[in-house]
Write a protein that holds these residues in place. Structure first.
Motif, PDB file in Angstrom:
ATOM      1  N   ASN A  32      44.105  29.569 -23.328  1.00 58.30           N
ATOM      2  CA  ASN A  32      43.234  28.381 -24.153  1.00 58.30           C
ATOM      3  C   ASN A  32      43.018  27.052 -23.603  1.00 58.30           C
ATOM      4  O   ASN A  32      42.021  26.598 -23.425  1.00 58.30           O
ATOM      5  CB  ASN A  32      43.777  28.504 -25.417  1.00 58.30           C
ATOM      6  CG  ASN A  32      43.933  29.718 -26.396  1.00 58.30           C
ATOM      7  OD1 ASN A  32      42.731  30.587 -26.236  1.00 58.30           O
ATOM      8  ND2 ASN A  32      44.645  29.759 -27.391  1.00 58.30           N
ATOM      9  N   LEU A  33      44.139  27.010 -22.707  1.00 58.13           N
ATOM     10  CA  LEU A  33      44.019  25.514 -22.149  1.00 58.13           C
ATOM     11  C   LEU A  33      43.127  25.743 -21.075  1.00 58.13           C
ATOM     12  O   LEU A  33      42.181  24.839 -20.746  1.00 58.13           O
ATOM     13  CB  LEU A  33      45.248  25.104 -21.481  1.00 58.13           C
ATOM     14  CG  LEU A  33      46.394  24.483 -22.569  1.00 58.13           C
ATOM     15  CD1 LEU A  33      47.821  24.286 -21.698  1.00 58.13           C
ATOM     16  CD2 LEU A  33      45.885  23.258 -23.058  1.00 58.13           C
ATOM     17  N   THR A  34      42.974  26.828 -20.382  1.00 60.00           N
ATOM     18  CA  THR A  34      41.953  27.166 -19.153  1.00 60.00           C
ATOM     19  C   THR A  34      40.491  27.128 -19.560  1.00 60.00           C
ATOM     20  O   THR A  34      39.584  26.710 -19.064  1.00 60.00           O
ATOM     21  CB  THR A  34      42.443  28.538 -18.317  1.00 60.00           C
ATOM     22  OG1 THR A  34      42.294  29.644 -19.194  1.00 60.00           O
ATOM     23  CG2 THR A  34      43.723  28.117 -17.713  1.00 60.00           C
ATOM     24  N   ILE A  35      40.385  27.750 -20.900  1.00 61.79           N
ATOM     25  CA  ILE A  35      39.000  27.716 -21.483  1.00 61.79           C
ATOM     26  C   ILE A  35      38.614  26.439 -21.985  1.00 61.79           C
ATOM     27  O   ILE A  35      37.537  25.957 -21.644  1.00 61.79           O
ATOM     28  CB  ILE A  35      39.152  28.902 -22.807  1.00 61.79           C
ATOM     29  CG1 ILE A  35      39.123  30.314 -22.188  1.00 61.79           C
ATOM     30  CG2 ILE A  35      37.777  28.612 -23.537  1.00 61.79           C
ATOM     31  CD1 ILE A  35      39.646  31.082 -23.366  1.00 61.79           C
ATOM     32  N   GLU A  36      39.349  25.635 -22.523  1.00 60.60           N
ATOM     33  CA  GLU A  36      39.292  24.161 -23.017  1.00 60.60           C
ATOM     34  C   GLU A  36      38.861  23.050 -21.758  1.00 60.60           C
ATOM     35  O   GLU A  36      38.098  22.507 -21.985  1.00 60.60           O
ATOM     36  CB  GLU A  36      40.251  23.601 -23.839  1.00 60.60           C
ATOM     37  CG  GLU A  36      40.342  24.430 -25.224  1.00 60.60           C
ATOM     38  CD  GLU A  36      39.153  23.775 -26.156  1.00 60.60           C
ATOM     39  OE1 GLU A  36      38.950  22.800 -26.214  1.00 60.60           O
ATOM     40  OE2 GLU A  36      38.769  24.934 -26.914  1.00 60.60           O
ATOM     41  N   PHE A  37      39.809  23.536 -20.572  1.00 63.48           N
ATOM     42  CA  PHE A  37      39.404  22.569 -19.598  1.00 63.48           C
ATOM     43  C   PHE A  37      39.221  23.460 -18.365  1.00 63.48           C
ATOM     44  O   PHE A  37      40.047  23.160 -17.617  1.00 63.48           O
ATOM     45  CB  PHE A  37      40.791  21.684 -19.409  1.00 63.48           C
ATOM     46  CG  PHE A  37      41.225  21.030 -20.756  1.00 63.48           C
ATOM     47  CD1 PHE A  37      40.652  19.685 -21.015  1.00 63.48           C
ATOM     48  CD2 PHE A  37      41.943  21.559 -21.763  1.00 63.48           C
ATOM     49  CE1 PHE A  37      40.933  19.040 -22.202  1.00 63.48           C
ATOM     50  CE2 PHE A  37      42.439  20.742 -22.875  1.00 63.48           C
ATOM     51  CZ  PHE A  37      41.636  19.460 -22.914  1.00 63.48           C
ATOM     52  N   PRO A  38      38.137  24.133 -18.227  1.00 59.76           N
ATOM     53  CA  PRO A  38      37.925  24.808 -17.024  1.00 59.76           C
ATOM     54  C   PRO A  38      38.105  24.174 -15.601  1.00 59.76           C
ATOM     55  O   PRO A  38      38.067  24.561 -14.564  1.00 59.76           O
ATOM     56  CB  PRO A  38      36.440  25.520 -17.373  1.00 59.76           C
ATOM     57  CG  PRO A  38      35.997  24.504 -18.354  1.00 59.76           C
ATOM     58  CD  PRO A  38      37.047  23.936 -19.149  1.00 59.76           C
ATOM     59  N   HIS A  39      37.321  22.623 -15.551  1.00 57.92           N
ATOM     60  CA  HIS A  39      37.259  22.018 -14.621  1.00 57.92           C
ATOM     61  C   HIS A  39      38.505  21.344 -14.098  1.00 57.92           C
ATOM     62  O   HIS A  39      38.769  20.745 -12.781  1.00 57.92           O
ATOM     63  CB  HIS A  39      36.524  20.884 -14.682  1.00 57.92           C
ATOM     64  CG  HIS A  39      36.725  19.714 -15.895  1.00 57.92           C
ATOM     65  ND1 HIS A  39      36.913  20.452 -17.064  1.00 57.92           N
ATOM     66  CD2 HIS A  39      36.970  18.716 -15.834  1.00 57.92           C
ATOM     67  CE1 HIS A  39      37.222  19.259 -17.938  1.00 57.92           C
ATOM     68  NE2 HIS A  39      37.473  18.287 -17.061  1.00 57.92           N
ATOM     69  N   ASN A  52      39.729  20.658  -9.546  1.00 56.64           N
ATOM     70  CA  ASN A  52      39.731  21.661  -8.943  1.00 56.64           C
ATOM     71  C   ASN A  52      40.743  22.471  -8.603  1.00 56.64           C
ATOM     72  O   ASN A  52      41.148  22.872  -7.397  1.00 56.64           O
ATOM     73  CB  ASN A  52      39.021  21.409  -7.719  1.00 56.64           C
ATOM     74  CG  ASN A  52      37.558  20.799  -7.684  1.00 56.64           C
ATOM     75  OD1 ASN A  52      36.925  21.083  -8.482  1.00 56.64           O
ATOM     76  ND2 ASN A  52      37.254  19.578  -7.101  1.00 56.64           N
ATOM     77  N   ALA A  53      41.442  22.698  -9.656  1.00 58.50           N
ATOM     78  CA  ALA A  53      42.884  23.543  -9.624  1.00 58.50           C
ATOM     79  C   ALA A  53      42.924  24.763  -9.005  1.00 58.50           C
ATOM     80  O   ALA A  53      43.719  25.166  -8.230  1.00 58.50           O
ATOM     81  CB  ALA A  53      43.461  23.694 -11.108  1.00 58.50           C
ATOM     82  N   SER A  54      41.903  25.334  -8.852  1.00 54.17           N
ATOM     83  CA  SER A  54      41.721  26.843  -8.374  1.00 54.17           C
ATOM     84  C   SER A  54      41.377  26.608  -6.813  1.00 54.17           C
ATOM     85  O   SER A  54      41.447  27.868  -6.036  1.00 54.17           O
ATOM     86  CB  SER A  54      40.544  27.734  -8.895  1.00 54.17           C
ATOM     87  OG  SER A  54      39.348  27.178  -8.680  1.00 54.17           O
ATOM     88  N   GLN A  55      41.287  25.640  -6.143  1.00 56.39           N
ATOM     89  CA  GLN A  55      40.805  25.335  -4.892  1.00 56.39           C
ATOM     90  C   GLN A  55      41.975  24.780  -3.938  1.00 56.39           C
ATOM     91  O   GLN A  55      42.393  23.685  -4.740  1.00 56.39           O
ATOM     92  CB  GLN A  55      39.509  25.049  -4.516  1.00 56.39           C
ATOM     93  CG  GLN A  55      38.154  25.708  -5.303  1.00 56.39           C
ATOM     94  CD  GLN A  55      37.002  24.841  -5.317  1.00 56.39           C
ATOM     95  OE1 GLN A  55      36.821  24.012  -4.448  1.00 56.39           O
ATOM     96  NE2 GLN A  55      36.245  25.412  -6.177  1.00 56.39           N
ATOM     97  N   HIS A  56      41.990  25.217  -2.841  1.00 53.85           N
ATOM     98  CA  HIS A  56      42.926  24.286  -2.015  1.00 53.85           C
ATOM     99  C   HIS A  56      42.145  23.004  -1.266  1.00 53.85           C
ATOM    100  O   HIS A  56      40.973  23.264  -0.842  1.00 53.85           O
ATOM    101  CB  HIS A  56      43.537  25.113  -0.639  1.00 53.85           C
ATOM    102  CG  HIS A  56      44.182  24.260   0.084  1.00 53.85           C
ATOM    103  ND1 HIS A  56      43.863  23.647   1.200  1.00 53.85           N
ATOM    104  CD2 HIS A  56      45.603  23.757   0.040  1.00 53.85           C
ATOM    105  CE1 HIS A  56      44.867  22.936   2.039  1.00 53.85           C
ATOM    106  NE2 HIS A  56      45.839  23.084   1.200  1.00 53.85           N
ATOM    107  N   HIS A  57      42.755  21.884  -1.241  1.00 55.63           N
ATOM    108  CA  HIS A  57      42.162  20.685  -0.756  1.00 55.63           C
ATOM    109  C   HIS A  57      43.052  20.101   0.344  1.00 55.63           C
ATOM    110  O   HIS A  57      44.281  19.800  -0.239  1.00 55.63           O
ATOM    111  CB  HIS A  57      41.606  19.718  -1.947  1.00 55.63           C
ATOM    112  CG  HIS A  57      40.571  20.282  -2.670  1.00 55.63           C
ATOM    113  ND1 HIS A  57      39.294  20.084  -2.463  1.00 55.63           N
ATOM    114  CD2 HIS A  57      40.452  20.887  -3.811  1.00 55.63           C
ATOM    115  CE1 HIS A  57      38.510  20.500  -3.431  1.00 55.63           C
ATOM    116  NE2 HIS A  57      39.553  21.228  -4.229  1.00 55.63           N
TER     117      HIS A  57
END
Length: 463
Positions: free
Chosen positions: A47-54, A78-83
């Motif tokens: 639910n947290l990922t749905i509410e805050f996808p960014h 951009n939690a899903s990407q490496h920076h």
């Protein structure tokens, strides 16, 4: 079918989707203070990922002995990407299944970070520059065997096969190692696939911050075991204990700890622990926080624990932005002016050489250091070693990029064949770090040869 009927059906489908979302998504602002089971944890994180996808990502590192997922939620822009040079912070709770306060605190921490983003300037800046990986339970099977209200005891502490996961990591000082458990193996893979600069392991049964080393060679009795970064670990521990309203007083749960912190081995030695393994083998820093005198307190006490530990958790995470960080580049053998990110370079600070960190596959390195003057040592078997003086200020992390110039690693095919023979004759006493560096060198050679061959083939196709 008429156009009007199509529109009506489309509108009905849209309404149905909205209703389904309302039924399946909990208002994250209303996360309650109670003990959440495995299904609850998964639902809350989804639910947290749905509410805050960014600001979020969610993944499982694998399943426990009994098939429960070891879930992780990542919080940050951009939690899903490496920076490059965005540090990863890791919080792991419930390693001992009957020590449960941590699993609830990290769920509320994730919610708090997300709800405060864009409102709290410090937290917003932190999440813009950091990725926080949160694992509420490393031992879901043990948790299922535990009993609410049980403050002491061992029921549920171990995993489903009866092994203590915090005595299960590889340790060169351990004489009687248990067989590696599935959960331990999964976490070890995780530590080596994702570079965690700063980690926190949350336990229960005391109120103190425990820092490396947890063990020492030869003697199985209490004794201070000082690491090369003892000053850093003490500072990290003090940040937490002094932020907590009572931990810094040092007297609780029948124990007495000066300033509310302790060196692990000086409290009692632990062999096969996660924090020594991470520090020695995975280029990161970890402290262990004992959160509560009672291991499995009643649910009505959870709000109080959250209120007392919240700021301490946050301030400790902020400390990931201190010391020095940068990118390491290696000179290309085909162009003196071309430098590429270099994996596997050994990174040390002069005077602290006994712990050797490695640069990531992106060429990154991170060293947590207190303000002062230091010398950075960078080594790689394919490149000329360097020593670079630098200074760490108290206000921000120091950025220091490094360029390494090629040595005699890149040679003719005949010389490379000779080098390969030498690599196969590595003495058994050679350290893992030395072997890893040479293997990295060979992988680099092979990669360059493959790229060269591809270039020749492509050129021939276009002739």
């Amino acid at each position: 079918m008429s156009r009007l009927k199509c529109v009506n059906i489309g509108a009905q489908l849209m309404l149905l989707l909205v209703l389904l979302k309302m039924l399946t998504v909990i208002n994250v602002a209303a996360l309650d203070f109670r003990h959440h089971n495995q299904r609850d944890i998964e639902n809350i994180m989804r639910n947290l990922t749905i509410e805050f996808p960014h600001l979020t990502d969610m993944y499982s590192i694998g399943k426990s002995v009994r098939g429960a997922d070891l879930w992780v939620i990542v919080v940050g822009v951009n939690a899903s990407q490496h920076h490059p040079l965005i540090p990863n912070v890791k919080l792991v709770a419930n390693m001992h299944g009957n020590e449960v306060v941590g699993r609830e605190l990290v769920l509320h921490l994730a919610e708090h970070l997300l709800l405060e983003y864009g409102k709290n300037e410090s937290l917003t800046r932190f999440l813009n520059t950091t990725h926080v990986h949160i694992m509420p339970t490393m031992n879901p099977d043990g948790y299922e065997m535990s009993v609410e209200g049980s403050c002491d005891g061992l029921i549920g502490r171990a995993n489903a096969l009866g092994y203590d996961l915090n005595r299960n990591f590889p340790d060169e000082l351990s004489k009687f190692a248990d067989p590696e458990q599935k959960e331990t193996h999964l976490v070890r893979d995780w530590l080596h696939s994702t570079h965690f600069v700063l980690s926190v392991n949350l336990h229960g049964g005391a109120l103190v911050v425990n820092y490396p080393f947890d063990s020492f060679p030869g003697v199985n009795s209490r004794r201070y075991s000082k690491s090369p970064d003892d000053d850093v670990f003490r500072q990290l521990s003090l940040i937490y204990s002094r932020t907590h309203p009572t931990m810094h007083l040092g007297s609780s749960c029948g124990d007495s700890f000066e300033d509310g912190i302790t060196n692990g081995a000086d409290w009692y030695p632990v062999y096969g622990g996660m924090q020594d393994y991470l520090y020695k083998n995975a280029s990161g820093y970890q402290v262990l926080v004992e959160l509560s005198c009672c291991k499995y307190p009643r649910a009505q006490m959870l709000r109080g624990f959250w209120e007392r530990h919240r700021d301490a958790l946050i301030n400790l995470m902020f400390a990931v932005h201190m010391g020095v960080k940068g990118l390491i580049f290696g000179q290309s053998q085909y162009s003196d002016s071309l430098f590429l990110p270099l994996e596997g370079a050994t990174v040390m600070v002069k005077g602290r050489e006994s712990i050797q960190f490695k640069s990531t596959k992106y060429g990154e390195y991170f060293k947590l250091l207190l303000p002062g003057e230091y010398v950075l040592l960078v080594r790689h078997p394919c490149y000329v070693p360097v020593e670079i003086p630098f200074e760490v200020q108290g206000s921000a992390v120091t950025r220091l990029d490094v360029r390494l110039f090629s040595s005699d690693c890149f040679q003719s095919p005949a010389a490379m064949a000779t080098a390969t023979v030498k690599l196969e004759d590595i003495p058994s006493s050679e350290s893992w770090h030395q072997r890893n560096g040479k293997e990295s060198c060979m992988r680099l050679k092979n990669t360059v040869l493959v790229h060269l061959l591809c270039s020749v083939v492509i050129a021939m196709l276009f002739l």
